[in-house]
Design a protein around this motif. Structure first.
Motif, PDB file in Angstrom:
ATOM      1  N   GLY A   1       0.817  -1.220   0.000  1.00 34.92           N
ATOM      2  CA  GLY A   1       0.000   0.000   0.000  1.00 34.92           C
ATOM      3  C   GLY A   1       0.841   1.256   0.000  1.00 34.92           C
ATOM      4  N   ILE A   2       2.020   1.165  -0.577  1.00 32.31           N
ATOM      5  CA  ILE A   2       2.937   2.318  -0.565  1.00 32.31           C
ATOM      6  C   ILE A   2       2.749   3.144  -1.840  1.00 32.31           C
ATOM      7  N   SER A   3       2.586   4.462  -1.644  1.00 30.31           N
ATOM      8  CA  SER A   3       2.312   5.342  -2.792  1.00 30.31           C
ATOM      9  C   SER A   3       2.848   6.742  -2.495  1.00 30.31           C
ATOM     10  N   ARG A   4       2.600   7.660  -3.408  1.00 35.42           N
ATOM     11  CA  ARG A   4       2.910   9.061  -3.121  1.00 35.42           C
ATOM     12  C   ARG A   4       1.849   9.627  -2.178  1.00 35.42           C
ATOM     13  N   LEU A   5       2.255  10.617  -1.395  1.00 33.99           N
ATOM     14  CA  LEU A   5       1.349  11.286  -0.454  1.00 33.99           C
ATOM     15  C   LEU A   5       0.347  12.162  -1.206  1.00 33.99           C
ATOM     16  N   GLU A   6      -0.942  11.954  -0.950  1.00 38.09           N
ATOM     17  CA  GLU A   6      -1.958  12.712  -1.698  1.00 38.09           C
ATOM     18  C   GLU A   6      -2.828  13.636  -0.857  1.00 38.09           C
ATOM     19  N   HIS A   7      -3.221  13.188   0.337  1.00 37.30           N
ATOM     20  CA  HIS A   7      -4.207  14.023   1.037  1.00 37.30           C
ATOM     21  C   HIS A   7      -3.611  15.144   1.884  1.00 37.30           C
ATOM     22  N   ILE A   8      -2.282  15.227   1.908  1.00 32.29           N
ATOM     23  CA  ILE A   8      -1.639  16.351   2.598  1.00 32.29           C
ATOM     24  C   ILE A   8      -0.758  17.072   1.575  1.00 32.29           C
ATOM     25  N   GLU A   9      -0.847  18.423   1.589  1.00 30.17           N
ATOM     26  CA  GLU A   9       0.027  19.214   0.721  1.00 30.17           C
ATOM     27  C   GLU A   9       1.350  19.429   1.444  1.00 30.17           C
TER      28      GLU A   9
ATOM     29  N   GLY B   1      -3.932  14.610  18.033  1.00 26.47           N
ATOM     30  CA  GLY B   1      -4.681  15.574  17.220  1.00 26.47           C
ATOM     31  C   GLY B   1      -3.785  16.491  16.410  1.00 26.47           C
ATOM     32  N   MET B   2      -2.516  16.101  16.236  1.00 29.00           N
ATOM     33  CA  MET B   2      -1.568  16.973  15.543  1.00 29.00           C
ATOM     34  C   MET B   2      -1.999  17.296  14.115  1.00 29.00           C
ATOM     35  N   ASP B   3      -2.692  16.376  13.449  1.00 25.46           N
ATOM     36  CA  ASP B   3      -3.106  16.649  12.065  1.00 25.46           C
ATOM     37  C   ASP B   3      -4.030  17.866  11.994  1.00 25.46           C
ATOM     38  N   MET B   4      -4.840  18.058  13.039  1.00 25.86           N
ATOM     39  CA  MET B   4      -5.721  19.223  13.071  1.00 25.86           C
ATOM     40  C   MET B   4      -4.968  20.457  13.567  1.00 25.86           C
ATOM     41  N   THR B   5      -4.134  20.293  14.588  1.00 26.56           N
ATOM     42  CA  THR B   5      -3.375  21.425  15.130  1.00 26.56           C
ATOM     43  C   THR B   5      -2.522  22.067  14.051  1.00 26.56           C
ATOM     44  N   GLU B   6      -1.858  21.247  13.232  1.00 31.95           N
ATOM     45  CA  GLU B   6      -0.958  21.827  12.225  1.00 31.95           C
ATOM     46  C   GLU B   6      -1.728  22.536  11.106  1.00 31.95           C
ATOM     47  N   ARG B   7      -2.973  22.146  10.906  1.00 36.23           N
ATOM     48  CA  ARG B   7      -3.771  22.823   9.865  1.00 36.23           C
ATOM     49  C   ARG B   7      -4.260  24.190  10.304  1.00 36.23           C
ATOM     50  N   PHE B   8      -4.613  24.292  11.600  1.00 32.87           N
ATOM     51  CA  PHE B   8      -5.291  25.509  12.061  1.00 32.87           C
ATOM     52  C   PHE B   8      -4.527  26.268  13.146  1.00 32.87           C
ATOM     53  N   PHE B   9      -3.241  26.008  13.260  1.00 32.36           N
ATOM     54  CA  PHE B   9      -2.429  26.523  14.367  1.00 32.36           C
ATOM     55  C   PHE B   9      -2.627  28.027  14.606  1.00 32.36           C
ATOM     56  N   TYR B  10      -2.518  28.843  13.560  1.00 33.13           N
ATOM     57  CA  TYR B  10      -2.715  30.291  13.722  1.00 33.13           C
ATOM     58  C   TYR B  10      -4.174  30.685  13.506  1.00 33.13           C
ATOM     59  N   GLU B  11      -4.834  29.969  12.609  1.00 30.62           N
ATOM     60  CA  GLU B  11      -6.231  30.287  12.285  1.00 30.62           C
ATOM     61  C   GLU B  11      -7.128  30.168  13.517  1.00 30.62           C
ATOM     62  N   PHE B  12      -6.790  29.226  14.402  1.00 36.14           N
ATOM     63  CA  PHE B  12      -7.546  29.047  15.638  1.00 36.14           C
ATOM     64  C   PHE B  12      -7.781  30.368  16.362  1.00 36.14           C
ATOM     65  N   LEU B  13      -6.750  31.246  16.329  1.00 36.66           N
ATOM     66  CA  LEU B  13      -6.816  32.481  17.102  1.00 36.66           C
ATOM     67  C   LEU B  13      -7.704  33.543  16.448  1.00 36.66           C
ATOM     68  N   ILE B  14      -7.883  33.436  15.126  1.00 32.36           N
ATOM     69  CA  ILE B  14      -8.630  34.508  14.455  1.00 32.36           C
ATOM     70  C   ILE B  14     -10.036  34.107  14.013  1.00 32.36           C
ATOM     71  N   SER B  15     -10.260  32.795  13.876  1.00 34.13           N
ATOM     72  CA  SER B  15     -11.601  32.385  13.458  1.00 34.13           C
ATOM     73  C   SER B  15     -12.099  31.287  14.383  1.00 34.13           C
ATOM     74  N   ASP B  16     -13.391  31.333  14.698  1.00 32.74           N
ATOM     75  CA  ASP B  16     -13.881  30.315  15.626  1.00 32.74           C
ATOM     76  C   ASP B  16     -14.396  29.063  14.904  1.00 32.74           C
ATOM     77  N   GLU B  17     -14.200  29.021  13.582  1.00 29.60           N
ATOM     78  CA  GLU B  17     -14.763  27.919  12.805  1.00 29.60           C
ATOM     79  C   GLU B  17     -14.223  26.544  13.236  1.00 29.60           C
ATOM     80  N   TYR B  18     -12.944  26.519  13.536  1.00 30.80           N
ATOM     81  CA  TYR B  18     -12.344  25.206  13.851  1.00 30.80           C
ATOM     82  C   TYR B  18     -11.906  25.076  15.303  1.00 30.80           C
TER      83      TYR B  18
END
Lengths: 399, 352
Positions: A32-40, A109-126
């Protein structure tokens, strides 16, 4: 110790979303080894990974989570595998205070923290994902989803985590604190670990080749797997049979370096030795070893030396299944526990893919084809950062 | 065979001056503070100056606290090292993550990544002591330390192990603290509040490490016996009273035999009420609180265990902990902690 019965299991990995799919991929040599797709990531085109090709949206749908959920990808993968394990053991959780949960994860929960690390402070969406930095919340999401009401905890000892979750589960059953316990681990791919391992320069730019002389490092993977451990008494009361037994286990520390393994594999040697003692088995009684085999130069050398110290000239058939799944970190040991049990159930050894040339340091050749074998006892190794070394021994039902 | 589990050595680095072995003779006032900072020990007594600079707070504080505990118990040979941590090595995690995001995956160095794993503290202690024994780390919110204690208790009472080092450790990092303030879990900076008569939501974050040497051998140094520990994520099918009574019944105790209850009240208006239900079971026991002096960290139950050990040893209760008139003799202490009505734990200790 009394052998601990295993009454169910569940798994998701890059080679399948359930036990059957994983088994079929293993015997048919489909990795099941492939290129990474769901993370940029900047590393998308330079590394290979064992990625589950389902988006978070698809995982949410599979679990039936509502829009306001705060599951990390780690927790979603965990919930799917854990649900399968309970189902295969034919257990319901409602009101069962003697059914517990020992989870493990390194990513949390690092996958979520790394996506919204700064955004957390400015938007309440996540913002509902902020508390996933408290790793326990990820486990709690899984146990609440499953309705588990007994003792619940989480272990995080890097790449040996799930083995240690299995060990604690066995202790909870042995002591009578629990009658049934769901044990295992889950980790999703994320930029944090990908880049972390990249800075350590142990990621291969090719398919990982465990125990090969020219191995270039590991491929990271993602996945989750859980076992149900159960007391004999509980099994009898339910009129069920064990699918296999956990007959020995041990955890030790290499006490050598924060990330590297000692040259002679001291911690690994001790872990295998103690697990054998606990199982009251001699080395000659081990029929197959599912090695840690990450395909890094350091691990395979150190582990190989430890194998020789334990088994001498008679190293049993062995293979690393990480060429199929990649290294799934905290989940690796429970994924490989499921593979070990599948080996016992089907009397088959899974191949070590991508092996071409024996390492110059010793005369160890892994099994490279799907091979029928008489298997009674299987040893599974998992080692991690912080010098953490764990060995588990699984035995066939009736042995 | 069922052995007993004794605490034979303790060490604590916390916002109060616990690192010099004193017992709240002098109290540092954190009223209205937005963060509880650790009262720093002389790190260089335990760690080389070069290492001190490199190490995160969690590692440094834990090396000091674990050394104190091991020195007191006079043991070198350990059968296990078990830690609990809520946030793990959040300072190095944050450092690596910020680097990754700010520089778009470039210029990263491995050190903060290596030190970011949750089991760094337990691994470092093993490395320093060349200890090849069992090495576990629990990361389960406010039940991280009770999990470590349960693991150790099972190994000691089953005689699988003779001597175990356990510890609870947490550190905080600036961005993470800001995020939890945003979320309302931590009080905002400059919130004025009276811990014991509180009108605001959230708690105040803290740091610290408390370590213990557990053994099945009763020694002159022995502080207390660990009788039992139990914890659950949620109290769904039962209330806190049933949870507590069932626990005491399993240990053949009635509430009036418990001399002191040590409560994890953390100054959060919404969730401190859970303790009131618990307290109502113990009208004749001393009611003690400690987080007004130590702040809140997910492994605060380790601090509570340290305080209990001191109470047993000195047979005295500092006025600063007691909500009522302190007792003179203490035989049983029950510690109850929860975080946001989740992660409920009970730890029962006995004087020996």
């Amino acid at each position: 110790m009394a052998k601990i019965a295993i009454s169910g299991m569940g798994i998701v990995s890059s080679i399948g979303m359930n036990v059957e799919e994983n088994f079929n991929s293993l015997v048919q040599k489909r990795h099941g080894i492939s290129r990474l797709e769901h993370i940029e990531s900047k590393l998308n085109n330079s590394i290979f990974v064992g990625e589950i090709k389902l988006s978070n949206k698809e995982l949410e749908a599979q679990l039936g989570l509502d829009q306001a959920h705060n599951f990390s990808r780690t927790a979603m993968l965990g919930a799917i595998a854990a649900q399968q394990a309970l189902k295969s053991a034919e257990l319901t959780t409602e009101g069962d205070q003697l059914l517990g949960f020992v989870n493990s994860t390194s990513v949390g929960g690092m996958d979520m923290t790394e996506r919204f690390f700064y955004e957390f402070l400015i938007s309440d969406e996540y913002q509902r994902f902020i508390e996933l930095q408290n790793t326990g919340v990820n486990s709690k999401n899984i146990s609440d989803f499953l309705g588990i009401c007994g003792i619940s905890t989480t272990i995080s000892t890097a790449c040996s985590s799930a083995a240690n979750a299995i060990i604690l589960g066995a202790r909870l059953i042995d002591s009578g604190r629990l009658e049934r316990v769901l044990v295992g681990g889950t980790d999703a791919l994320c930029k944090f670990t990908i880049n972390g391992f990249n800075t350590l320069m142990i990621l291969s730019d090719d398919l990982n080749a465990p125990f090969d002389n020219n191995r270039k490092g590991l491929n990271l993977g993602e996945g989750a797997a859980y076992l149900v451990l159960e007391s004999e008494k509980s099994l009898q009361n339910r009129g069920k049979q064990a699918i296999a037994y956990l007959s020995g286990y041990a955890n030790t520390n290499d006490a050598f370096h924060q990330t590297a393994s000692s040259e002679a594999g001291d911690g690994a040697y001790l872990a295998m030795q103690k697990a054998l003692k606990k199982a009251e088995l001699t080395p000659t009684q081990i029929d197959y070893v599912n090695v840690h085999g990450t395909a890094t130069p350091n691990n395979d050398l150190s582990e190989g030396r430890a194998l020789i110290r334990i088994f001498g000239d008679c190293v049993p058939d062995f293979s690393s299944t990480k060429a199929f799944t990649g290294h799934t970190l905290a989940a690796a040991a429970s994924i490989e526990a499921v593979f070990s049990i599948l080996a016992l159930q089907n009397q088959v050894i899974f191949p070590n893919l991508n092996f071409r040339e024996k390492m110059i340091e010793f005369d160890l050749v892994p099994v490279t084809a799907t091979q029928d074998a008489k298997l009674y006892h299987v040893l599974s190794n998992s080692f991690g950062f912080g010098g953490n070394c764990s060995s588990l021994i699984f035995s066939k039902h009736g042995e | 065979m069922k052995g007993k589990c004794y605490i034979n050595g303790i060490g604590c680095v916390s916002p109060q001056k616990t690192h010099d072995g004193s017992f709240l003779e002098e109290v540092i006032d954190f009223r209205n503070a937005s963060v509880y900072e650790v009262s720093k020990p002389d790190y260089q007594k335990y760690i080389s100056p070069v290492s001190v600079r490199r190490m995160s707070s969690a590692v440094k504080n834990s090396i000091v606290a674990s050394s104190m505990a091991l020195d007191e118990a006079g043991v070198d040979d350990l059968d296990a090292i078990i830690t609990g941590t809520g946030f793990g090595c959040i300072q190095d995690s944050e450092k690596f993550l910020k680097g990754l995001i700010d520089h778009d995956e470039d210029f990263l160095t491995p050190t903060p990544f290596i030190q970011s794993t949750h089991n760094t503290v337990a691994g470092q202690i093993a490395l320093l002591r060349k200890c090849r024994a069992y090495n576990f780390t629990y990361v389960n919110g406010a039940n991280s330390f009770p999990s470590a204690l349960l693991d150790a208790l099972l190994q000691i009472t089953s005689m699988e192990a003779n001597t175990i080092l356990i510890g609870g450790v947490d550190e905080m990092a600036p961005h993470t603290r800001a995020l939890f303030q945003t979320l309302g879990q931590f009080k905002k900076n400059d919130t004025e509040f009276d811990y014991l008569d509180n009108k605001t939501e959230g708690c105040t974050s803290s740091e610290g490490s408390a370590f213990f040497v557990l053994s099945n051998e009763h020694m002159e140094e022995t502080y207390a016996e660990v009788v039992d520990v139990f914890f659950l994520n949620n109290l769904v099918s039962q209330d806190v009273k049933t949870f507590t009574i069932e626990f005491l019944t399993r240990n053949n105790l009635s509430p009036n035999e418990v001399d002191c209850v040590l409560l994890g009240k953390n100054g959060d208006l919404t969730f401190d009420v859970v303790y009131d239900d618990f307290s109502s079971l113990f009208p004749s026991s001393n009611q003690l609180v400690f987080k007004h002096l130590f702040g809140e960290m997910l492994t605060a139950p380790a601090i509570a265990l340290w305080l209990s050990c001191k109470i047993f040893k000195t047979q005295s209760i500092p006025k600063s902990l007691a909500l009522d008139v302190p007792r003179s003799s203490v035989n049983y202490i029950l510690i109850y902690n929860q975080y946001r009505n989740s992660d409920h734990s009970l730890m029962l200790l006995k004087n020996v």
